[in-house]
Design an enzyme around this catalytic site. Structure first.
Site, PDB file in Angstrom:
ATOM      1  N   SER A 128      43.447  35.528  38.214  1.00 37.05           N
ATOM      2  CA  SER A 128      44.675  36.318  38.249  1.00 37.05           C
ATOM      3  C   SER A 128      45.839  35.473  37.708  1.00 37.05           C
ATOM      4  CB  SER A 128      44.913  36.821  39.668  1.00 37.05           C
ATOM      5  OG  SER A 128      45.869  37.836  39.690  1.00 37.05           O
TER       6      SER A 128
ATOM      7  N   ASP B   8      38.918  46.633  38.645  1.00 38.21           N
ATOM      8  CA  ASP B   8      39.913  45.556  38.727  1.00 38.21           C
ATOM      9  C   ASP B   8      41.293  46.046  38.326  1.00 38.21           C
ATOM     10  OD1 ASP B   8      41.121  42.953  38.631  1.00 38.21           O
ATOM     11  OD2 ASP B   8      39.185  42.115  38.044  1.00 38.21           O
TER      12      ASP B   8
ATOM     13  N   HIS C 210      39.239  43.272  41.968  1.00 38.98           N
ATOM     14  CA  HIS C 210      39.937  42.039  41.611  1.00 38.98           C
ATOM     15  C   HIS C 210      39.325  40.796  42.259  1.00 38.98           C
ATOM     16  CE1 HIS C 210      43.342  40.167  39.666  1.00 38.98           C
ATOM     17  NE2 HIS C 210      43.796  39.651  40.791  1.00 38.98           N
TER      18      HIS C 210
END
Length: 337
Positions: A154, A288, A315
């Site tokens: 991320s 995601d 995610h």
């Protein structure tokens, strides 16, 4: 009797209790004793090296304070893997599952400044991209490994990309960009599409992040929880994170995963991905918030890259499908030199 006499002479020489033995005999036995002691010393040293700890941790000075790190599999021979957590401000606590990879190589976790076990100064001016890149530089220098693999998740993928593009570190062998944030405009566009799939009540509630009345705040919280259950972590409620760096997150990103109001709101590196010439592995989940189509677009801009999509994940794929996730990462790392 002659054999017994020689044995007694051996003992006397070893103990150093006689000085009137035959000089040749004395010389031979003293040489034998030194050789044996040297062999024992080398054996003990070798054992100590083999018994070095498999885990170590400590703190590293960086601009603004100290950051905590831990090395799993510190005694393993493979090129180390340095993990960069998301957020900004999430901390490395969710990375404990990466211990599965520490049977082949050192796996390094660290909490970026402002969260986790690192210092958490109350100073919003510290939370800049440039400072976090400098922090990463100093962590790498303090660790002292000549070669590293990077894995950023991320926001950690954002940080890894900035570090590679701006600092061009020669020791980085490969990078894994897991559920990456590489263009905020595209991220928010994907989030808007996801929000449009929520029930109308929750769609409206997602806009209430600045509300002050309790009913609106509660409606917003429930809408964010629903969004996160679909696109952040699908295996149930998110585990609590008591050391989350709220100030870092809100300063750089915003109120929640879908809405960017902080300093990253105009961030984009999509046009520069062609400059990444080292091996790159992109990872994301089918659901995601780093949407598969967008991650596929990033992968196509990156010369020496590949993409793996985990069908039953969002995610937090390393939590949701850990066996598949770590098998993929392990296979990629084994191919790099």
């Amino acid at each position: 009797m002659a054999g017994l006499t020689h044995l007694l002479n051996f003992v006397q020489v070893w103990r150093g209790t006689t000085s009137d033995l035959n000089p040749d005999c004395m010389k031979r036995f003293l040489l034998f004793r030194r050789t044996l002691l040297l062999a024992v010393g080398l054996w003990v040293l070798g054992f100590a090296v083999q018994a070095q700890p498999s885990m170590k941790e400590g703190y590293i000075n960086v601009p603004g304070g100290k950051v905590w790190y831990k090395v799993l599999g510190a005694d393993k021979p493979g090129i180390p893997l340095l993990l960069l957590h998301g957020g900004p401000g999430s901390g490395s606590g969710s990375f404990e599952g990466f211990a599965a990879l520490a049977d082949e190589r050192p796996v390094i976790l660290y909490d970026q400044l402002g969260c986790g076990k690192s210092d958490r100064p109350d100073n919003p001016r510290l939370w800049t991209m440039e400072r976090f890149v400098t922090e990463l530089e100093q962590v790498v220098a303090a660790l002292g490994y000549p070669k590293l693999h990077l894995l950023g998740h991320s926001w950690g993928a954002t940080l890894a990309t900035e570090y590679l593009l701006t600092q061009k570190p020669p020791g980085v062998v490969s990078v894994i960009l897991s559920s990456p944030l590489l263009d905020t405009k595209l991220w928010v566009q994907d989030a808007e599409r996801y929000i449009g799939q929520l029930p109308p009540t929750q769609q409206r509630a997602m806009r209430l992040y600045a509300a002050t009345d309790e009913p609106s705040k509660q409606a917003y919280k429930e809408a964010v929880t629903l969004y996160n259950r679909q696109h952040l972590y699908r295996n149930g409620p998110m585990p609590p994170n008591p050391t989350f760096g709220t100030q870092v997150y809100e300063t750089m990103w915003g109120p929640d995963e879908a809405q960017a109001t902080g300093s990253l709101k105009s961030y984009s590196r999509a046009a520069d991905l062609k400059k990444l010439t080292l091996p790159v592995l992109y990872l994301c989940g089918r659901y995601d918030e780093a949407a598969p189509a967008t991650v596929a677009y990033f992968q196509k801009q990156t010369p020496n890259s590949q993409l793996v999509i985990f069908e039953n994940a969002s995610h937090k794929a390393y939590w949701e499908v850990p066996e598949e996730y770590f098998k993929t990462v392990r296979g990629f790392l084994r191919k790099q030199k």
